[in-house]
Write a protein that holds these residues in place. Structure first.
Motif, PDB file in Angstrom:
ATOM      1  N   ILE A  47      78.651  65.485  76.786  1.00 17.58           N
ATOM      2  CA  ILE A  47      78.478  66.046  78.216  1.00 17.58           C
ATOM      3  C   ILE A  47      78.052  67.620  78.249  1.00 17.58           C
ATOM      4  O   ILE A  47      77.362  67.974  78.913  1.00 17.58           O
ATOM      5  CB  ILE A  47      79.783  65.877  78.955  1.00 17.58           C
ATOM      6  N   PRO A  99      76.180  69.663  76.609  1.00 19.49           N
ATOM      7  CA  PRO A  99      74.696  70.151  76.687  1.00 19.49           C
ATOM      8  C   PRO A  99      74.226  70.177  78.341  1.00 19.49           C
ATOM      9  O   PRO A  99      73.622  70.960  78.860  1.00 19.49           O
ATOM     10  CB  PRO A  99      73.789  69.322  75.839  1.00 19.49           C
ATOM     11  N   GLY A 100      74.914  69.181  78.846  1.00 23.92           N
ATOM     12  CA  GLY A 100      74.587  68.750  80.160  1.00 23.92           C
ATOM     13  C   GLY A 100      75.075  69.974  81.227  1.00 23.92           C
ATOM     14  O   GLY A 100      74.361  70.320  82.215  1.00 23.92           O
ATOM     15  N   ILE A 101      76.289  70.348  80.930  1.00 19.45           N
ATOM     16  CA  ILE A 101      76.946  71.455  81.508  1.00 19.45           C
ATOM     17  C   ILE A 101      76.375  72.803  81.483  1.00 19.45           C
ATOM     18  O   ILE A 101      76.260  73.258  82.353  1.00 19.45           O
ATOM     19  CB  ILE A 101      78.671  71.386  81.211  1.00 19.45           C
ATOM     20  N   PHE A 161      73.270  73.119  80.724  1.00 15.80           N
ATOM     21  CA  PHE A 161      71.951  73.093  81.436  1.00 15.80           C
ATOM     22  C   PHE A 161      72.206  73.368  82.704  1.00 15.80           C
ATOM     23  O   PHE A 161      71.462  74.344  83.281  1.00 15.80           O
ATOM     24  CB  PHE A 161      71.367  71.695  80.937  1.00 15.80           C
ATOM     25  N   MET A 162      73.094  72.567  83.254  1.00 18.83           N
ATOM     26  CA  MET A 162      73.243  72.857  84.804  1.00 18.83           C
ATOM     27  C   MET A 162      73.674  74.352  85.276  1.00 18.83           C
ATOM     28  O   MET A 162      72.919  74.655  86.114  1.00 18.83           O
ATOM     29  CB  MET A 162      74.494  71.914  85.087  1.00 18.83           C
ATOM     30  N   ILE A 163      74.681  74.953  84.331  1.00 21.73           N
ATOM     31  CA  ILE A 163      74.760  76.390  84.606  1.00 21.73           C
ATOM     32  C   ILE A 163      73.546  77.188  84.604  1.00 21.73           C
ATOM     33  O   ILE A 163      73.340  78.017  85.505  1.00 21.73           O
ATOM     34  CB  ILE A 163      75.878  76.770  83.676  1.00 21.73           C
ATOM     35  N   ILE A 164      72.764  76.983  83.293  1.00 22.63           N
ATOM     36  CA  ILE A 164      71.529  77.941  83.243  1.00 22.63           C
ATOM     37  C   ILE A 164      70.648  77.526  84.343  1.00 22.63           C
ATOM     38  O   ILE A 164      70.093  78.559  85.245  1.00 22.63           O
ATOM     39  CB  ILE A 164      71.100  77.757  81.973  1.00 22.63           C
ATOM     40  N   PHE A 165      70.118  76.372  84.457  1.00 22.24           N
ATOM     41  CA  PHE A 165      69.020  75.819  85.201  1.00 22.24           C
ATOM     42  C   PHE A 165      69.371  75.625  86.725  1.00 22.24           C
ATOM     43  O   PHE A 165      68.244  75.693  87.604  1.00 22.24           O
ATOM     44  CB  PHE A 165      68.254  74.829  84.793  1.00 22.24           C
ATOM     45  N   CYS A 166      70.587  75.498  87.237  1.00 19.71           N
ATOM     46  CA  CYS A 166      70.736  75.309  88.425  1.00 19.71           C
ATOM     47  C   CYS A 166      71.616  76.062  89.086  1.00 19.71           C
ATOM     48  O   CYS A 166      71.259  76.706  90.223  1.00 19.71           O
ATOM     49  CB  CYS A 166      71.269  73.458  88.695  1.00 19.71           C
ATOM     50  N   TYR A 167      72.639  76.298  88.519  1.00 21.67           N
ATOM     51  CA  TYR A 167      73.551  77.463  89.089  1.00 21.67           C
ATOM     52  C   TYR A 167      73.321  78.742  88.969  1.00 21.67           C
ATOM     53  O   TYR A 167      73.464  79.716  90.051  1.00 21.67           O
ATOM     54  CB  TYR A 167      74.908  77.197  88.739  1.00 21.67           C
ATOM     55  N   PRO A 188      70.022  80.067  89.192  1.00 21.12           N
ATOM     56  CA  PRO A 188      69.071  80.246  90.211  1.00 21.12           C
ATOM     57  C   PRO A 188      69.812  80.211  91.589  1.00 21.12           C
ATOM     58  O   PRO A 188      69.399  80.867  92.681  1.00 21.12           O
ATOM     59  CB  PRO A 188      68.125  79.001  90.294  1.00 21.12           C
ATOM     60  N   ILE A 189      70.898  79.276  91.912  1.00 17.32           N
ATOM     61  CA  ILE A 189      71.515  79.433  93.102  1.00 17.32           C
ATOM     62  C   ILE A 189      72.087  80.856  93.481  1.00 17.32           C
ATOM     63  O   ILE A 189      72.214  81.368  94.382  1.00 17.32           O
ATOM     64  CB  ILE A 189      72.625  78.408  93.106  1.00 17.32           C
TER      65      ILE A 189
END
Lengths: 295, 326
Positions: free
Chosen positions: B41, B43-45, B47-53, B55-56
């Protein structure tokens, strides 16, 4: 009583007939334009300039395709499209499956937080500019990996795979654990082979997305060597539009050649998807359904 | 990895009342024991922090004056200045008008057609022909907007299909390129979108209809209900919730009008009626480098979209006996 039934029967038949006619018109509206593109791409420049054909070419010719394949950059773009699609699909499916497998275990620590984080990404995003700044600061501009890395993850696909993994009987996992297998081993050797249908569906959707994707190139790539077919086609379109607006009444030869090249490129760009289409159709539909069930 | 890892953490006594320190300790112990599965899991976390959060978080530049020499943290705060400029920017309001115009046309026509089409396909009695219609109708969905844009440009060119057809039917006497006619752009955008997506939109509806109990129709037939009556009283009510769900999703996406479509179909002649908010953000940010302003526009649009989503959900839940479909 009898008369009533007969009347209904006639009404029903009229309904069927009207329905049928309307659907045939609908298909003509879809098929004729597509057919016209194919036929036009197989016409000589002269015939294209004159126009005047809809169903059948006046002068059959392969010159447009020859012109396209003489341009070596099209071959390069084809290669970029194919490699980004294949690499992208494999990494995306594996990455999502791995996370989906992890999250499918209800006992793991922090699961609630992870799921919440994922759900938020489905509704909020930073949008175009902050994402661009991030990609830039990661040094991914003008790199092949910009096609692959930002496209690795989609929470939507993770959820679909997670639900699929849940349906695999627990006893399989338990007996493997008794035999001393670790989680990675169970995932790679048991769950992945069992989940091939679900993964194939996601792979297809993702593959079409990768093949058709154009914004990634438009936003992050300026190096022509990394242009996929979609971007190449976009350039040809923009080029021919400015040309046709500058040359109103001017050189018709250039215009028809670019039109021919444009048409041939359209056909070449679409061919892989259309060729796979009949085989893959049922996967597309089941994928659509999988997505919907979640909602 | 030892075998105790199989024991699920949920089988332990509830630890809600334990002191914080102990809870963290237990978490760490469990996490270590579950390390192998957690490693899937993680790597997914990341990824989300870098590519989703990130930018937010990057949305904060909407409240800053970001220039090329700045980084996210050094750019000076300017409060709502960027949003104030938006209000007096006539190009922005042009884009808003175009976005709303095209979106409402797409909503008004494009939302109903798949429903009608699905019903028509459902009412077909011949299995083979039915399959054929479905196969053909899904096909345009798989063309990219760039491909379809290229097709539209050749279809509408003076020697192209569209002019040929109109000439042959005697509807016009001289060919003209309607893509250069800004007054017709909204219709071109709407109808081409419908041509591309109408068939694809039927899939869900057809799936729902296939689950309707056929005895309803038999009973209606005995009562002498006509086919149209059956559609109105049986088929449509059974699709109510899926139609509402689709409506909510469509409405919430109203302002995010198709960027690919606009970029490929917009030209210098039709720009005034073709520019939508998304393409405006693209132009301000990516070609003119005004990152802060473009982000502010984008952020404003997302906020309105969320409001639309919530409102649409409220309205449709009222229509569905107070049951929220989301």
């Amino acid at each position: 009583m009898n008369r009533k039934v007969v009347k209904e029967d006639i009404d029903s038949r009229i309904f069927d007939a009207v329905n049928m006619v309307l659907l045939i018109i609908f298909m003509v509206i879809i098929l004729v334009p597509l057919w016209n593109v194919i036929i036009s791409s197989l016409s000589s420049g002269k015939a294209l300039a004159e126009g005047g054909f809809i169903f059948w070419s006046k002068e059959f010719s392969l010159e447009n395709y020859r012109a396209v394949f003489n341009d070596s950059s099209i071959g390069q773009s084809f290669l970029v499209s194919i490699s980004k699609t294949f690499v992208g699909v494999f990494t995306h499916v594996f990455f999502c499956a791995m996370i989906g497998y992890g999250l499918s275990k209800r006992y793991i620590r922090g699961r609630k937080l992870y799921v919440a984080m994922g759900v938020i990404t489905m509704f909020f995003s930073g949008g175009m500019i902050p994402t661009y700044l991030l990609i830039k600061s990661l040094g991914l501009l003008n790199s092949f990996w910009v096609y692959i890395i930002p496209a690795l993850f989609s929470y939507y696909d993770v959820v679909i795979l997670m639900n699929f993994f849940r349906n695999v009987p627990d006893s399989l996992e338990e007996s493997a654990k008794i035999d001393g297998a670790g989680d990675w081993h169970i995932f790679l050797k048991i769950f992945i082979p069992l989940s091939m249908p679900a993964m194939a569906t996601i792979a297809l959707f993702n593959g079409v997305g990768q093949w058709n994707d154009f914004m990634t190139t438009k936003l992050y790539i300026t190096n022509q060597a990394l242009y996929p077919l979609q971007m190449k086609l976009y350039e040809i379109i923009v080029q021919s539009q400015t040309q046709s607006m500058q040359n109103i009444g001017g050189s018709a030869v250039i215009e028809t050649t670019t039109k021919g090249v444009q048409l041939a490129t359209i056909v070449i760009t679409t061919l892989p998807i259309v060729a796979m289409y009949p085989v893959l159709q049922r996967y597309f539909i089941s994928g659509m359904m999988m997505g919907a069930v979640k909602e | 990895m030892n075998k105790t890892a199989v024991v699920p953490a949920t089988s332990m006594p509830p630890n809600a009342k334990k002191p914080m320190g102990q809870r963290i300790k237990e978490f760490v112990i469990d996490y270590k024991r579950q390390w192998e599965i957690q490693s899937m899991i993680l790597p997914g976390i990341i990824f989300m922090i870098i590519f989703c959060y990130i930018p937010i978080y990057g949305l904060t530049i909407a409240f800053k004056n970001y220039t090329v020499i700045d980084t996210l943290s050094t750019a000076p705060w300017v409060g709502l200045d960027n949003f104030k400029i938006i209000l007096s920017d006539e190009y922005f309001w042009d884009a808003v008008v175009n976005t709303l115009g095209i979106s409402f046309l797409k909503l008004g026509i494009g939302f109903v057609i798949p429903i009608i089409l699905a019903i028509m396909i459902y009412e077909l009695n011949m299995g083979r022909f039915k399959k054929f219609v479905q196969t053909i109708s899904y096909l345009p969905h798989f063309l990219s907007w760039i491909v379809l844009g290229g097709m539209l440009i050749t279809w509408f060119s003076t020697s192209g299909l569209f002019n040929e057809l109109l000439l042959n039917l005697g509807l016009i006497s001289k060919p003209s390129n309607i893509l250069l006619d800004s007054g017709k752009y909204w219709w071109i955008a709407t109808l081409s979108d419908i041509w591309k997506e109408a068939g694809w939109g039927t899939i869900l509806y057809l799936a729902i209809m296939s689950k309707i109990d056929p005895t309803y129709y038999e009973a209606a037939k005995i009562d002498g209900a006509s086919r149209l009556r059956q559609i109105w009283n049986i088929t449509l009510p059974n699709m109510k919730s899926i139609i509402s769900l689709n409506l909510i999703l469509t409405v919430s996406g109203l302002l995010g009008s198709n960027l690919d479509q606009t970029l490929v179909l917009m030209n210098s002649q039709n720009r005034a009626r073709a520019e939508v908010i998304n393409s405006y953000v693209y132009r301000m940010g990516m070609t003119q480098g005004d990152f802060s302003y473009a982000t502010a526009v984008g952020l404003g649009v997302s906020i309105v979209s969320v409001i639309l989503l919530v409102t649409a959900n409220k309205i449709t839940s009222k229509l569905n006996d107070n049951q929220s479909v989301l």
